[in-house]
Design a protein around this motif. Structure first.
Motif, PDB file in Angstrom:
ATOM      1  N   GLU A 150     -40.679  44.469 -18.394  1.00  0.00           N
ATOM      2  CA  GLU A 150     -39.846  44.861 -19.526  1.00  0.00           C
ATOM      3  C   GLU A 150     -38.491  44.168 -19.521  1.00  0.00           C
ATOM      4  OE1 GLU A 150     -39.572  49.046 -19.042  1.00  0.00           O
ATOM      5  OE2 GLU A 150     -41.642  49.408 -19.638  1.00  0.00           O
ATOM      6  N   VAL A 151     -38.172  43.425 -18.449  1.00  0.00           N
ATOM      7  CA  VAL A 151     -36.874  42.784 -18.305  1.00  0.00           C
ATOM      8  C   VAL A 151     -36.903  41.432 -19.010  1.00  0.00           C
ATOM      9  CG1 VAL A 151     -35.241  41.841 -16.624  1.00  0.00           C
ATOM     10  CG2 VAL A 151     -36.446  43.939 -16.123  1.00  0.00           C
ATOM     11  N   LYS A 152     -35.861  41.157 -19.798  1.00  0.00           N
ATOM     12  CA  LYS A 152     -35.734  39.857 -20.442  1.00  0.00           C
ATOM     13  C   LYS A 152     -35.230  38.847 -19.422  1.00  0.00           C
ATOM     14  CE  LYS A 152     -34.706  41.475 -25.129  1.00  0.00           C
ATOM     15  NZ  LYS A 152     -35.805  42.255 -25.318  1.00  0.00           N
ATOM     16  N   LEU A 153     -35.438  37.569 -19.692  1.00  0.00           N
ATOM     17  CA  LEU A 153     -35.093  36.524 -18.735  1.00  0.00           C
ATOM     18  C   LEU A 153     -33.597  36.509 -18.419  1.00  0.00           C
ATOM     19  CD1 LEU A 153     -36.456  34.346 -17.124  1.00  0.00           C
ATOM     20  CD2 LEU A 153     -36.087  32.770 -19.002  1.00  0.00           C
ATOM     21  N   GLY A 154     -32.754  36.784 -19.398  1.00  0.00           N
ATOM     22  CA  GLY A 154     -31.316  36.813 -19.164  1.00  0.00           C
ATOM     23  C   GLY A 154     -30.870  37.989 -18.314  1.00  0.00           C
ATOM     24  N   GLU A 155     -31.665  39.051 -18.273  1.00  0.00           N
ATOM     25  CA  GLU A 155     -31.321  40.242 -17.495  1.00  0.00           C
ATOM     26  C   GLU A 155     -31.914  40.220 -16.097  1.00  0.00           C
ATOM     27  OE1 GLU A 155     -33.218  43.076 -20.009  1.00  0.00           O
ATOM     28  OE2 GLU A 155     -31.432  43.428 -21.209  1.00  0.00           O
ATOM     29  N   LEU A 156     -32.629  39.153 -15.743  1.00  0.00           N
ATOM     30  CA  LEU A 156     -33.360  39.112 -14.469  1.00  0.00           C
ATOM     31  C   LEU A 156     -32.420  39.194 -13.262  1.00  0.00           C
ATOM     32  CD1 LEU A 156     -36.210  38.967 -13.392  1.00  0.00           C
ATOM     33  CD2 LEU A 156     -36.002  36.487 -13.343  1.00  0.00           C
ATOM     34  N   GLY A 157     -31.291  38.484 -13.305  1.00  0.00           N
ATOM     35  CA  GLY A 157     -30.347  38.527 -12.189  1.00  0.00           C
ATOM     36  C   GLY A 157     -29.787  39.926 -11.970  1.00  0.00           C
ATOM     37  N   THR A 158     -29.443  40.607 -13.053  1.00  0.00           N
ATOM     38  CA  THR A 158     -28.944  41.977 -12.955  1.00  0.00           C
ATOM     39  C   THR A 158     -30.020  42.906 -12.420  1.00  0.00           C
ATOM     40  OG1 THR A 158     -27.577  41.509 -14.876  1.00  0.00           O
ATOM     41  CG2 THR A 158     -27.810  43.808 -14.247  1.00  0.00           C
ATOM     42  N   TRP A 159     -31.258  42.703 -12.847  1.00  0.00           N
ATOM     43  CA  TRP A 159     -32.362  43.548 -12.396  1.00  0.00           C
ATOM     44  C   TRP A 159     -32.607  43.358 -10.900  1.00  0.00           C
ATOM     45  CZ3 TRP A 159     -37.283  42.712 -10.379  1.00  0.00           C
ATOM     46  CH2 TRP A 159     -38.104  43.827 -10.375  1.00  0.00           C
ATOM     47  N   VAL A 160     -32.622  42.103 -10.439  1.00  0.00           N
ATOM     48  CA  VAL A 160     -32.848  41.838  -9.009  1.00  0.00           C
ATOM     49  C   VAL A 160     -31.696  42.402  -8.183  1.00  0.00           C
ATOM     50  CG1 VAL A 160     -32.995  39.987  -7.284  1.00  0.00           C
ATOM     51  CG2 VAL A 160     -34.319  39.836  -9.374  1.00  0.00           C
ATOM     52  N   GLY A 161     -30.474  42.288  -8.691  1.00  0.00           N
ATOM     53  CA  GLY A 161     -29.320  42.819  -7.976  1.00  0.00           C
ATOM     54  C   GLY A 161     -29.306  44.337  -7.908  1.00  0.00           C
ATOM     55  N   GLY A 162     -29.998  44.989  -8.817  1.00  0.00           N
ATOM     56  CA  GLY A 162     -30.020  46.450  -8.848  1.00  0.00           C
ATOM     57  C   GLY A 162     -31.103  47.065  -7.983  1.00  0.00           C
ATOM     58  N   ARG A 163     -31.906  46.264  -7.327  1.00  0.00           N
ATOM     59  CA  ARG A 163     -32.963  46.787  -6.450  1.00  0.00           C
ATOM     60  C   ARG A 163     -32.375  47.310  -5.151  1.00  0.00           C
ATOM     61  NH1 ARG A 163     -36.622  48.237  -9.348  1.00  0.00           N
ATOM     62  NH2 ARG A 163     -34.871  48.226 -10.690  1.00  0.00           N
ATOM     63  N   ASP A 164     -33.083  48.216  -4.520  1.00  0.00           N
ATOM     64  CA  ASP A 164     -32.669  48.796  -3.239  1.00  0.00           C
ATOM     65  C   ASP A 164     -33.374  48.035  -2.124  1.00  0.00           C
ATOM     66  OD1 ASP A 164     -31.780  50.381  -1.215  1.00  0.00           O
ATOM     67  OD2 ASP A 164     -33.050  52.090  -1.696  1.00  0.00           O
ATOM     68  N   TYR A 165     -32.622  47.261  -1.352  1.00  0.00           N
ATOM     69  CA  TYR A 165     -33.205  46.435  -0.298  1.00  0.00           C
ATOM     70  C   TYR A 165     -33.027  47.040   1.095  1.00  0.00           C
ATOM     71  CZ  TYR A 165     -33.738  42.921  -3.869  1.00  0.00           C
ATOM     72  OH  TYR A 165     -34.107  42.256  -4.999  1.00  0.00           O
ATOM     73  N   SER A 166     -32.714  48.307   1.170  1.00  0.00           N
ATOM     74  CA  SER A 166     -32.636  48.965   2.470  1.00  0.00           C
ATOM     75  C   SER A 166     -34.066  49.201   2.975  1.00  0.00           C
ATOM     76  CB  SER A 166     -31.907  50.303   2.331  1.00  0.00           C
ATOM     77  OG  SER A 166     -32.687  51.203   1.577  1.00  0.00           O
TER      78      SER A 166
END
Length: 89
Positions: free
Chosen positions: A15-31
Motif C-alpha cells: 500500500e506504500v507509494k514509491l515516494g513514501e518507501l524511505g519513511t516506511w522503512v524508517g518506521g519499522r521496528d528493528y529491535s
C-alpha cells in the motif's frame, strides 16, 4: 463519511507509494522483539492464507518446499561452482 488517512508507518508494503518507501522503512521496528514479531506475523499470514484453509490444495506446501530448494541451492552455490571447474579423471 471519508476514511481518515493512515500513517505511512502503519501501512502494508503493497500500500506504500514509491515516494513514501524511505519513511516506511524508517518506521519499522528493528529491535530483536520487533524482528521476532515480524516473523510471527508473517508466519500467521502465510498459515492462514495457504495452510489452514477449508478447501486447501498442495499449493502452500509446494511453495514452501520450492522456497527451501532455492535457499539450499543459493547456500551451496559456491561449492557447486567450484566443483564445476574441477577435472574428474
Amino acid at each position: 463519511m471519508a476514511d481518515r488517512p493512515v500513517p505511512v508507518a502503519e501501512k502494508r508494503l503493497m500500500e506504500v507509494k514509491l515516494g513514501e518507501l524511505g519513511t516506511w522503512v524508517g518506521g519499522r521496528d528493528y529491535s530483536p522483539n520487533g524482528i521476532v514479531s515480524m516473523f510471527r506475523r508473517a508466519h500467521t499470514r502465510y498459515y492462514n492464507k495457504y495452510i489452514g484453509v477449508k478447501k486447501g490444495g498442495i499449493g502452500g506446501i509446494a511453495m514452501l518446499l520450492a522456497g527451501y530448494v532455492v535457499i539450499s541451492y543459493v547456500w551451496s552455490y559456491d561449492h557447486l561452482k567450484h566443483d564445476r571447474w574441477r577435472k574428474h579423471h
